[in-house]
Motif scaffolding. Structure first.
Motif, PDB file in Angstrom:
ATOM      1  N   GLU A 246     -18.426   5.865 -24.042  1.00 49.83           N
ATOM      2  CA  GLU A 246     -18.617   4.983 -25.193  1.00 49.83           C
ATOM      3  C   GLU A 246     -18.008   3.604 -24.948  1.00 49.83           C
ATOM      4  OE1 GLU A 246     -20.074   5.344 -28.253  1.00 49.83           O
ATOM      5  OE2 GLU A 246     -20.910   7.257 -27.642  1.00 49.83           O
ATOM      6  N   GLU A 247     -17.216   3.482 -23.885  1.00 49.88           N
ATOM      7  CA  GLU A 247     -16.520   2.220 -23.658  1.00 49.88           C
ATOM      8  C   GLU A 247     -17.248   1.421 -22.582  1.00 49.88           C
ATOM      9  OE1 GLU A 247     -12.402   3.176 -22.976  1.00 49.88           O
ATOM     10  OE2 GLU A 247     -12.331   4.463 -24.736  1.00 49.88           O
ATOM     11  N   ARG A 248     -16.968   0.127 -22.517  1.00 51.72           N
ATOM     12  CA  ARG A 248     -17.618  -0.702 -21.504  1.00 51.72           C
ATOM     13  C   ARG A 248     -17.068  -0.319 -20.140  1.00 51.72           C
ATOM     14  NH1 ARG A 248     -18.606  -6.852 -23.233  1.00 51.72           N
ATOM     15  NH2 ARG A 248     -19.090  -6.581 -25.415  1.00 51.72           N
ATOM     16  N   PRO A 249     -17.961   0.029 -19.178  1.00 51.43           N
ATOM     17  CA  PRO A 249     -17.510   0.522 -17.873  1.00 51.43           C
ATOM     18  C   PRO A 249     -16.508  -0.413 -17.211  1.00 51.43           C
ATOM     19  CG  PRO A 249     -19.899   0.608 -18.046  1.00 51.43           C
ATOM     20  CD  PRO A 249     -19.409  -0.046 -19.293  1.00 51.43           C
ATOM     21  N   ILE A 250     -16.741  -1.715 -17.335  1.00 55.47           N
ATOM     22  CA  ILE A 250     -15.890  -2.683 -16.673  1.00 55.47           C
ATOM     23  C   ILE A 250     -14.471  -2.654 -17.258  1.00 55.47           C
ATOM     24  CG2 ILE A 250     -16.490  -4.646 -18.142  1.00 55.47           C
ATOM     25  CD1 ILE A 250     -16.899  -6.254 -15.517  1.00 55.47           C
ATOM     26  N   GLU A 251     -14.379  -2.404 -18.557  1.00 56.24           N
ATOM     27  CA  GLU A 251     -13.068  -2.336 -19.202  1.00 56.24           C
ATOM     28  C   GLU A 251     -12.345  -1.036 -18.827  1.00 56.24           C
ATOM     29  OE1 GLU A 251     -13.264  -3.357 -23.391  1.00 56.24           O
ATOM     30  OE2 GLU A 251     -14.171  -5.295 -22.961  1.00 56.24           O
ATOM     31  N   VAL A 252     -13.132   0.032 -18.658  1.00 59.40           N
ATOM     32  CA  VAL A 252     -12.546   1.304 -18.247  1.00 59.40           C
ATOM     33  C   VAL A 252     -11.927   1.163 -16.850  1.00 59.40           C
ATOM     34  CG1 VAL A 252     -13.050   3.710 -17.655  1.00 59.40           C
ATOM     35  CG2 VAL A 252     -14.119   2.682 -19.663  1.00 59.40           C
ATOM     36  N   GLU A 253     -12.681   0.497 -15.954  1.00 61.15           N
ATOM     37  CA  GLU A 253     -12.208   0.299 -14.580  1.00 61.15           C
ATOM     38  C   GLU A 253     -10.936  -0.552 -14.552  1.00 61.15           C
ATOM     39  OE1 GLU A 253     -13.811  -1.788 -10.511  1.00 61.15           O
ATOM     40  OE2 GLU A 253     -15.274  -1.264 -12.038  1.00 61.15           O
ATOM     41  N   ALA A 254     -10.933  -1.617 -15.357  1.00 62.12           N
ATOM     42  CA  ALA A 254      -9.766  -2.497 -15.416  1.00 62.12           C
ATOM     43  C   ALA A 254      -8.550  -1.736 -15.912  1.00 62.12           C
ATOM     44  CB  ALA A 254     -10.058  -3.687 -16.329  1.00 62.12           C
ATOM     45  N   LYS A 255      -8.768  -0.915 -16.922  1.00 64.25           N
ATOM     46  CA  LYS A 255      -7.662  -0.148 -17.495  1.00 64.25           C
ATOM     47  C   LYS A 255      -7.075   0.785 -16.441  1.00 64.25           C
ATOM     48  CE  LYS A 255      -6.771   1.395 -21.894  1.00 64.25           C
ATOM     49  NZ  LYS A 255      -7.553   1.245 -23.094  1.00 64.25           N
ATOM     50  N   ALA A 256      -7.960   1.437 -15.673  1.00 64.73           N
ATOM     51  CA  ALA A 256      -7.508   2.358 -14.633  1.00 64.73           C
ATOM     52  C   ALA A 256      -6.659   1.625 -13.601  1.00 64.73           C
ATOM     53  CB  ALA A 256      -8.712   3.018 -13.967  1.00 64.73           C
ATOM     54  N   ALA A 257      -6.954   0.334 -13.380  1.00 65.20           N
ATOM     55  CA  ALA A 257      -6.203  -0.457 -12.408  1.00 65.20           C
ATOM     56  C   ALA A 257      -4.956  -1.086 -13.045  1.00 65.20           C
ATOM     57  CB  ALA A 257      -7.095  -1.543 -11.827  1.00 65.20           C
ATOM     58  N   GLY A 258      -4.730  -0.801 -14.309  1.00 63.84           N
ATOM     59  CA  GLY A 258      -3.552  -1.329 -14.982  1.00 63.84           C
ATOM     60  C   GLY A 258      -3.699  -2.783 -15.417  1.00 63.84           C
ATOM     61  N   LEU A 259      -4.943  -3.259 -15.457  1.00 62.60           N
ATOM     62  CA  LEU A 259      -5.174  -4.632 -15.885  1.00 62.60           C
ATOM     63  C   LEU A 259      -5.594  -4.646 -17.353  1.00 62.60           C
ATOM     64  CD1 LEU A 259      -7.388  -5.686 -12.841  1.00 62.60           C
ATOM     65  CD2 LEU A 259      -4.995  -6.288 -13.186  1.00 62.60           C
ATOM     66  N   ASN A 260      -5.182  -5.713 -18.025  1.00 58.77           N
ATOM     67  CA  ASN A 260      -5.536  -5.864 -19.416  1.00 58.77           C
ATOM     68  C   ASN A 260      -6.752  -6.788 -19.481  1.00 58.77           C
ATOM     69  OD1 ASN A 260      -5.290  -5.738 -22.156  1.00 58.77           O
ATOM     70  ND2 ASN A 260      -3.107  -6.232 -22.119  1.00 58.77           N
ATOM     71  N   TYR A 261      -7.938  -6.214 -19.626  1.00 59.42           N
ATOM     72  CA  TYR A 261      -9.168  -6.983 -19.489  1.00 59.42           C
ATOM     73  C   TYR A 261     -10.058  -6.836 -20.710  1.00 59.42           C
ATOM     74  CZ  TYR A 261     -13.770  -8.288 -17.623  1.00 59.42           C
ATOM     75  OH  TYR A 261     -14.996  -8.862 -17.423  1.00 59.42           O
ATOM     76  N   VAL A 262     -10.521  -7.957 -21.229  1.00 56.52           N
ATOM     77  CA  VAL A 262     -11.493  -7.929 -22.321  1.00 56.52           C
ATOM     78  C   VAL A 262     -12.672  -8.805 -21.925  1.00 56.52           C
ATOM     79  CG1 VAL A 262     -11.924  -8.359 -24.766  1.00 56.52           C
ATOM     80  CG2 VAL A 262      -9.632  -7.664 -24.022  1.00 56.52           C
ATOM     81  N   ASP A 263     -13.845  -8.198 -21.931  1.00 53.68           N
ATOM     82  CA  ASP A 263     -15.076  -8.886 -21.549  1.00 53.68           C
ATOM     83  C   ASP A 263     -15.508  -9.847 -22.664  1.00 53.68           C
ATOM     84  OD1 ASP A 263     -17.195  -9.357 -19.942  1.00 53.68           O
ATOM     85  OD2 ASP A 263     -18.308  -7.555 -20.484  1.00 53.68           O
ATOM     86  N   LEU A 264     -15.850 -11.095 -22.303  1.00 54.89           N
ATOM     87  CA  LEU A 264     -16.322 -12.069 -23.295  1.00 54.89           C
ATOM     88  C   LEU A 264     -17.645 -12.671 -22.824  1.00 54.89           C
ATOM     89  CD1 LEU A 264     -12.883 -13.839 -23.918  1.00 54.89           C
ATOM     90  CD2 LEU A 264     -13.985 -12.186 -25.418  1.00 54.89           C
ATOM     91  N   ASP A 265     -18.184 -13.607 -23.600  1.00 50.04           N
ATOM     92  CA  ASP A 265     -19.548 -14.073 -23.332  1.00 50.04           C
ATOM     93  C   ASP A 265     -19.676 -15.319 -22.459  1.00 50.04           C
ATOM     94  OD1 ASP A 265     -20.543 -12.040 -24.883  1.00 50.04           O
ATOM     95  OD2 ASP A 265     -20.379 -13.210 -26.737  1.00 50.04           O
ATOM     96  N   GLY A 266     -18.582 -16.024 -22.152  1.00 52.20           N
ATOM     97  CA  GLY A 266     -18.678 -17.325 -21.484  1.00 52.20           C
ATOM     98  C   GLY A 266     -18.937 -17.259 -19.991  1.00 52.20           C
ATOM     99  N   THR A 267     -18.689 -18.401 -19.293  1.00 57.12           N
ATOM    100  CA  THR A 267     -19.027 -18.502 -17.877  1.00 57.12           C
ATOM    101  C   THR A 267     -17.813 -18.701 -16.963  1.00 57.12           C
ATOM    102  OG1 THR A 267     -19.345 -20.872 -18.180  1.00 57.12           O
ATOM    103  CG2 THR A 267     -21.315 -19.504 -18.293  1.00 57.12           C
ATOM    104  N   VAL A 268     -16.641 -18.959 -17.547  1.00 54.88           N
ATOM    105  CA  VAL A 268     -15.466 -19.176 -16.712  1.00 54.88           C
ATOM    106  C   VAL A 268     -14.566 -17.931 -16.728  1.00 54.88           C
ATOM    107  CG1 VAL A 268     -13.475 -20.657 -16.244  1.00 54.88           C
ATOM    108  CG2 VAL A 268     -15.547 -21.643 -17.256  1.00 54.88           C
ATOM    109  N   GLY A 269     -14.509 -17.276 -15.572  1.00 55.13           N
ATOM    110  CA  GLY A 269     -13.652 -16.107 -15.447  1.00 55.13           C
ATOM    111  C   GLY A 269     -12.195 -16.531 -15.391  1.00 55.13           C
ATOM    112  N   CYS A 270     -11.308 -15.754 -16.000  1.00 59.58           N
ATOM    113  CA  CYS A 270      -9.890 -16.124 -16.010  1.00 59.58           C
ATOM    114  C   CYS A 270      -9.062 -15.009 -15.402  1.00 59.58           C
ATOM    115  CB  CYS A 270      -9.358 -16.284 -17.427  1.00 59.58           C
ATOM    116  SG  CYS A 270     -10.378 -17.257 -18.486  1.00 59.58           S
ATOM    117  N   MET A 271      -8.073 -15.420 -14.625  1.00 60.82           N
ATOM    118  CA  MET A 271      -7.096 -14.460 -14.124  1.00 60.82           C
ATOM    119  C   MET A 271      -5.721 -15.058 -14.388  1.00 60.82           C
ATOM    120  SD  MET A 271      -6.437 -12.966 -10.321  1.00 60.82           S
ATOM    121  CE  MET A 271      -8.124 -13.032  -9.838  1.00 60.82           C
ATOM    122  N   VAL A 272      -4.965 -14.413 -15.245  1.00 58.99           N
ATOM    123  CA  VAL A 272      -3.730 -15.013 -15.729  1.00 58.99           C
ATOM    124  C   VAL A 272      -2.642 -13.952 -15.796  1.00 58.99           C
ATOM    125  CG1 VAL A 272      -2.777 -16.462 -17.570  1.00 58.99           C
ATOM    126  CG2 VAL A 272      -5.243 -16.420 -17.210  1.00 58.99           C
TER     127      VAL A 272
END
Ligand code: GDP
Ligand code: MN
Length: 397
Positions: A246-272
């Protein structure tokens, strides 16, 4: 963590909240088996087939249907399982239904004495207290009620030092216009519901509708339950209820890697690193005239491995046209982060096809800039916030 209706009802029931009873099924055949079982347990001949997806408004989208015999159970369950159910709360393409709940029909035929109420329990962040929101206008879209008839929505705040008081539960039953047996049942219902909310460390309960039957039973017909992820370590049994499909696959993968990731609609990827800096970075991107493609907090240890995983996750988003890395080197030194970025970049080779802008600030920032500039890689570096913003603009124009 969001739960399915059938899981939410299991939890409510374990706290003594009366729920519409039912069993879950994965196939049309199984639906018939559990419908028979349900008839034995409850005496119901009619069953409601309810699509189990993490979204509300299923009724309107054709995901909740009444079956008056076992043939209809089989037919309707067969239709609903496998369908892409579209409701006002799903993505436009809908959500695939993998399971159905076969529930007892609690709207007895020809019944005119029933009422549908709305009830939710949630945290009022402004006062730091839990509150119960409720309304006589159940069964429909509560947002509509809030917009057109806000005076029909009541709230009751709970003092955390003493918990829900008897007079509060009675006030709720009274405001819902109940009397006699239904009044007493509602008081019990509210009490059990609140205990469940606190006991399972929920962050939201929404029961719409809460049904009053003609024989004065109060029943949770629907259950939207969100549990607090940060408290799941206390509830191993609930943690197992997670349905990653039921969850977004990309968010599941990020969570497994211990990253706090939320998918948004824009064009600039952020790593902070750090949620606050991540928010500020998103502001920076907007200020430069673009939209962030994601929120990504890599946490304290921005080593090559983590940076690489983060890169890969960001690049899975086809909308990403540039990546802005904005890291503050406090405990972690900037030169080590820079080395990590360069190593990750080398490792990924041709996988990175978009410009990368790196801003490293803090301990050894100058050294870090040097490492990046001298790496021979097409990575743009910046030290000041404004510089980073200008680089993003250059890269995208
Ligand atoms: P939602 O549309 O996702 O909020 O799903 P609900 O669980 O609230 O169900 C939608 C609607 O189906 C309810 O508002 C009821 O009107 C109807 N419904 C649910 N259970 C029964 C039932 O036992 N019998 C009948 N006849 N209708 C039901
Ligand atoms: Mn509902």
């Amino acid at each position: 963590m969001n739960l399915h209706e059938f899981q939410g009802k299991q939890i409510l029931s374990s706290y003594g909240v009366r729920v519409q009873r039912g069993h879950v099924a994965n196939t049309a055949e199984e639906a018939v088996t559990v419908a028979k079982q349900l008839t034995e347990e409850t005496g119901t001949g009619w069953h409601v087939i309810k699509a189990q997806i993490h979204a509300g408004g299923r009724g309107k989208g054709g995901g909740v249907k009444l079956a008056k015999n076992l043939d209809q159970v089989k037919e309707i369950a067969g239709q609903i399982i496998g369908m892409d159910l579209i409701t006002p709360q799903t993505p436009p393409t809908g959500k695939r239904v993998n399971k159905v709940l076969i529930a007892e029909d609690v709207y007895y035929p020809g019944d005119s004495e029933i009422s549908e109420f709305y009830m939710s329990v949630l945290l009022n962040r402004a006062t730091g207290r839990n509150m119960i929101m409720y309304s006589t206008e159940g069964g429909m879209d509560i947002e509509e009620v809030a917009e057109h008839t806000p005076h029909l929505i009541f709230t009751e705040e709970i003092d955390p030092s003493v918990g829900l008081q008897g007079f509060q539960a009675r006030k709720i039953a009274f405001n819902l216009g109940l009397s006699g047996g239904a009044f007493k049942e509602m008081v019990k219902f509210v009490d059990a519901l609140y205990n469940a909310y606190v006991g399972c460390d929920a962050s939201m309960f929404e029961i719409n509708p809460v049904l009053k039957t003609s024989d004065d039973k109060i029943i949770a017909v629907d259950a939207k339950v969100t549990l607090d992820d940060n408290a799941l370590y206390r509830h191993a049994d609930y943690a197992e209820m997670r349905d990653v499909t039921e969850e977004r696959p990309i968010e599941v993968e990020a969570k497994a890697a211990g990253l706090n990731y939320v998918d948004l609609d824009g064009t600039v990827g952020c790593m902070v690193n750090g949620a606050g800096l991540a928010m500020a970075t998103m502001d920076l991107i907007k200020y430069a005239g673009f939209e962030p493609a994601n929120f990504l907090d890599v946490g304290g240890t921005a080593d090559a491995k983590r940076v690489e995983i983060a890169f890969r996750i960001i690049l899975k988003d086809p909308n990403v046209k540039a990546i802005l890395i904005n890291i503050f080197g406090g405990i972690v030194r900037c030169d080590r982060v820079a080395q990590g970025i360069v190593d990750a970049y080398k490792n990924m080779g041709d996988d990175i096809k978009v410009p990368i802008i790196v801003r490293l600030q803090g301990t050894n920032a100058d050294l870090a800039k040097q490492i990046i500039d001298e790496s021979g890689m097409p990575i743009l570096s910046a030290i000041e916030f404004q510089e980073a913003s200008d680089r993003v603009k250059e890269a995208l124009s």
